[in-house]
Write a protein that holds these residues in place. Structure first.
Motif, PDB file in Angstrom:
ATOM      1  N   ALA A 158       0.826  -1.202   0.000  1.00 37.09           N
ATOM      2  CA  ALA A 158       0.000   0.000   0.000  1.00 37.09           C
ATOM      3  C   ALA A 158       0.859   1.250   0.000  1.00 37.09           C
ATOM      4  O   ALA A 158       0.558   2.231  -0.703  1.00 37.09           O
ATOM      5  N   ALA A 159       1.936   1.249   0.781  1.00 35.31           N
ATOM      6  CA  ALA A 159       2.815   2.417   0.831  1.00 35.31           C
ATOM      7  C   ALA A 159       3.489   2.660  -0.525  1.00 35.31           C
ATOM      8  O   ALA A 159       3.593   3.801  -0.995  1.00 35.31           O
ATOM      9  N   ALA A 160       3.938   1.579  -1.174  1.00 32.88           N
ATOM     10  CA  ALA A 160       4.585   1.727  -2.477  1.00 32.88           C
ATOM     11  C   ALA A 160       3.609   2.250  -3.525  1.00 32.88           C
ATOM     12  O   ALA A 160       3.948   3.137  -4.322  1.00 32.88           O
ATOM     13  N   LEU A 161       2.393   1.722  -3.532  1.00 29.89           N
ATOM     14  CA  LEU A 161       1.389   2.188  -4.494  1.00 29.89           C
ATOM     15  C   LEU A 161       0.992   3.631  -4.215  1.00 29.89           C
ATOM     16  O   LEU A 161       0.789   4.424  -5.145  1.00 29.89           O
ATOM     17  N   ARG A 162       0.884   3.982  -2.939  1.00 25.09           N
ATOM     18  CA  ARG A 162       0.504   5.357  -2.592  1.00 25.09           C
ATOM     19  C   ARG A 162       1.565   6.347  -3.072  1.00 25.09           C
ATOM     20  O   ARG A 162       1.248   7.402  -3.633  1.00 25.09           O
ATOM     21  N   THR A 163       2.829   6.009  -2.877  1.00 29.42           N
ATOM     22  CA  THR A 163       3.908   6.895  -3.312  1.00 29.42           C
ATOM     23  C   THR A 163       3.954   6.999  -4.837  1.00 29.42           C
ATOM     24  O   THR A 163       4.047   8.102  -5.403  1.00 29.42           O
ATOM     25  N   ALA A 164       3.888   5.852  -5.515  1.00 27.05           N
ATOM     26  CA  ALA A 164       3.961   5.864  -6.977  1.00 27.05           C
ATOM     27  C   ALA A 164       2.766   6.593  -7.583  1.00 27.05           C
ATOM     28  O   ALA A 164       2.897   7.348  -8.551  1.00 27.05           O
ATOM     29  N   ALA A 165       1.577   6.375  -6.995  1.00 23.99           N
ATOM     30  CA  ALA A 165       0.377   7.047  -7.503  1.00 23.99           C
ATOM     31  C   ALA A 165       0.494   8.553  -7.331  1.00 23.99           C
ATOM     32  O   ALA A 165       0.133   9.334  -8.223  1.00 23.99           O
ATOM     33  N   GLY A 166       0.999   8.991  -6.167  1.00 19.55           N
ATOM     34  CA  GLY A 166       1.168  10.425  -5.953  1.00 19.55           C
ATOM     35  C   GLY A 166       2.135  11.042  -6.945  1.00 19.55           C
ATOM     36  O   GLY A 166       1.888  12.131  -7.473  1.00 19.55           O
TER      37      GLY A 166
ATOM     38  N   ARG B 180     -12.262  -9.266   0.409  1.00 17.89           N
ATOM     39  CA  ARG B 180     -10.862  -8.909   0.285  1.00 17.89           C
ATOM     40  C   ARG B 180     -10.712  -7.395   0.369  1.00 17.89           C
ATOM     41  O   ARG B 180     -11.552  -6.644  -0.142  1.00 17.89           O
ATOM     42  N   ALA B 181      -9.637  -6.967   1.019  1.00 15.71           N
ATOM     43  CA  ALA B 181      -9.297  -5.547   1.028  1.00 15.71           C
ATOM     44  C   ALA B 181      -8.503  -5.220  -0.232  1.00 15.71           C
ATOM     45  O   ALA B 181      -7.944  -6.107  -0.888  1.00 15.71           O
ATOM     46  N   ALA B 182      -8.460  -3.946  -0.575  1.00 15.72           N
ATOM     47  CA  ALA B 182      -7.778  -3.547  -1.807  1.00 15.72           C
ATOM     48  C   ALA B 182      -7.255  -2.133  -1.699  1.00 15.72           C
ATOM     49  O   ALA B 182      -7.791  -1.300  -0.957  1.00 15.72           O
ATOM     50  N   VAL B 183      -6.187  -1.868  -2.454  1.00  9.68           N
ATOM     51  CA  VAL B 183      -5.747  -0.501  -2.720  1.00  9.68           C
ATOM     52  C   VAL B 183      -6.323  -0.128  -4.088  1.00  9.68           C
ATOM     53  O   VAL B 183      -6.123  -0.852  -5.056  1.00  9.68           O
ATOM     54  N   VAL B 184      -7.054   0.953  -4.131  1.00 11.69           N
ATOM     55  CA  VAL B 184      -7.694   1.400  -5.388  1.00 11.69           C
ATOM     56  C   VAL B 184      -6.960   2.673  -5.860  1.00 11.69           C
ATOM     57  O   VAL B 184      -6.863   3.649  -5.113  1.00 11.69           O
ATOM     58  N   VAL B 185      -6.458   2.616  -7.072  1.00 12.89           N
ATOM     59  CA  VAL B 185      -5.813   3.774  -7.702  1.00 12.89           C
ATOM     60  C   VAL B 185      -6.743   4.280  -8.785  1.00 12.89           C
ATOM     61  O   VAL B 185      -7.237   3.500  -9.607  1.00 12.89           O
ATOM     62  N   ARG B 186      -7.009   5.588  -8.795  1.00 10.89           N
ATOM     63  CA  ARG B 186      -7.936   6.166  -9.779  1.00 10.89           C
ATOM     64  C   ARG B 186      -7.243   7.275 -10.572  1.00 10.89           C
ATOM     65  O   ARG B 186      -6.366   7.983 -10.051  1.00 10.89           O
ATOM     66  N   ALA B 187      -7.680   7.419 -11.812  1.00  8.47           N
ATOM     67  CA  ALA B 187      -7.179   8.497 -12.661  1.00  8.47           C
ATOM     68  C   ALA B 187      -7.527   9.835 -12.033  1.00  8.47           C
ATOM     69  O   ALA B 187      -8.640  10.010 -11.504  1.00  8.47           O
ATOM     70  N   GLY B 188      -6.587  10.754 -12.048  1.00  9.13           N
ATOM     71  CA  GLY B 188      -6.820  12.052 -11.424  1.00  9.13           C
ATOM     72  C   GLY B 188      -7.768  12.927 -12.226  1.00  9.13           C
ATOM     73  O   GLY B 188      -8.089  12.655 -13.354  1.00  9.13           O
TER      74      GLY B 188
END
Length: 436
Positions: free
Chosen positions: A274-282, A428-436
């Motif tokens: 989650a931390a890696a996806l949050r950083t990359a998404a930002g 299941r839990a998930a990290v969701v990344v959305r288009a800005g």
């Protein structure tokens, strides 16, 4: 670049952490029990029998209930107020456990005493999950005292991974695992298995620091969200035939309740992912959130084709703390078979072998998968109940859903219009990344 590249980039970025860890204490501990005195190591049979005389049958939790059923849990529990434990190696072991479970260095673990258990020959504890008994509880620690014992192995499973541990006669062993992991104690065949159990409470900074941007993962996200893909007609509507993805749903490995879901409450590799996806998404200018999902795997089967007891019948089972309970049993007469009830009796009297533990389709790919977001938690921690359908091409995960334990199972026999079907329901839990 395609979505599988995102998964591979994430795997190469995230440090490993295990669902469970085990070993032996670096220094011994002293255990004293009122009415027995200090325990010798290995614990002799005479002292084990004395502990047994002080104990009562151990209960177990199922949902909101506390039950006593020796078919599920057959062991003896010594009153905790009689037990005193002293040992210098405990703190060092807790820090080792923290690191091997993949928790950040800013987090500390505290072991809260829960029980002293005595297993005699023939006793066991069937497959189950531990309930979260206190705020901040993330797992369980088991100390096995040295005894001359065979059998009684502790088996822990998470997805397709498995840890099998045994008691030793010459050392105090420890096993620690996350609370959502399924585990069981196999029957003791000779001697006594004696174990101290603790609730593992996480304190301090449990949220890992955001890692530096990973160029490969960031590039993979940008390529995924920036590359138009063909859409099926039913998703296209009056819009274009091709469109760049608007959402990525990365399913996590551990299970979380709505209350227990949070950026600072993720476990092991889930927290790191989650931390890696949050950083990359930002870095890529994308929005990110946590979510809970409901995943339904639908199978057609011929499992009940010869079972009259399943004709026109729908039965639903739900899992509560490791035990399947039948929660719904419906029956409808099949057109043209009005005399069926006279022939076979009431539906509840008919034979039906649809129990979830029966050998039914499940390991193979399902015919249809339905995935729905049911709860969203944004980056600021605000939660919202939702019902948002997710398409298969938006989903990826490190662990396939069918490798996990479903929380519900539904079997339906031939109805006249449809053949036999089986559905398995997963959360299941998930990290969701959305288009800005």
């Amino acid at each position: 670049m395609t979505l599988p590249d995102i998964v591979e980039s994430l795997r190469s970025t995230v440090a490993s952490g295990s669902f469970a860890t085990h070993g032996t204490l670096p220094t011994t501990i002293a255990v004293e029990v009122d009415g027995v005195g200090p325990l010798a190591f290995p614990v002799p049979p005479e002292q084990a029998r004395q502990l047994r005389a002080l104990a009562a049958p151990a209960q177990f939790g199922r949902g909101e209930q506390t039950l006593l059923d020796p078919a599920v849990r057959d062991t003896w529990k010594v009153p905790l107020d009689r037990v005193r434990v002293d040992g210098g190696g405990f703190a060092a072991v807790l820090d080792t456990v923290r690191a091997e479970l993949g928790l950040p260095a800013g987090c500390a673990l505290r072991a809260e005493p829960h029980s002293l258990l005595v297993y005699e020959p023939g006793q066991f504890f069937r497959r189950h999950r531990d309930s979260e008994k206190a705020d901040g509880m993330i797992g369980t620690l088991v100390l096995t005292l040295p005894t001359e014992c065979t059998g009684g192995e502790l088996v822990i499973e998470h997805g397709d991974r498995r840890l099998h541990t045994e008691s030793a006669a010459d050392a105090v062993g420890y096993v620690a695992f996350y609370a959502d992991c399924e585990h069981e104690v196999l029957p003791v065949t000779e001697g006594y298995r004696i174990a101290l159990t603790y609730n593992l409470i996480a304190t301090g900074d449990t949220r890992p620091a955001d890692p530096p941007p990973a160029p490969q993962l960031t590039a993979a996200l940008r390529a995924y969200f920036g590359t138009p893909v063909p859409l099926p007609h039913w998703r296209r509507g009056d819009g274009p035939e091709h469109r760049a993805p608007q959402r990525l749903v990365y399913l996590l490995d551990h299970q979380y309740s709505q209350r227990g879901l949070g950026w600072d409450r993720l476990k092991g590799t889930d927290a790191a992912s989650a931390a890696a996806l949050r950083t990359a998404a930002g870095t890529a200018g994308l929005a990110v959130e946590l979510a809970l999902t409901e995943v339904v795997h639908h199978h057609r089967t011929d499992a009940f084709i010869d079972e009259l007891g399943m004709m026109g019948r729908r039965r639903r089972w739900e899992l509560a703390d490791g035990e399947w309970a039948l929660v719904d049993d419906e029956w409808e007469s099949i057109e043209g078979d009005e005399d069926e009830e006279d022939m076979f009796g009431e539906p509840s009297d008919r034979s039906a072998s649809d129990h979830p533990d029966a050998n039914r389709p499940g390991a193979e790919e399902p015919e249809v998968v339905f995935t729905t977001l049911t709860w969203r938690l944004d980056a600021g921690g605000t939660g919202l109940a939702v019902s948002e359908q997710v398409h298969d091409d938006e989903i990826r995960c490190a662990t396939p859903t069918q490798a996990l334990q479903p929380h519900a199972y539904q079997a339906e026999g031939y109805t006249g219009n449809e053949g036999d079907t089986i559905e398995r329901w997963y959360r299941r839990a998930a990290v969701v990344v959305r288009a800005g």
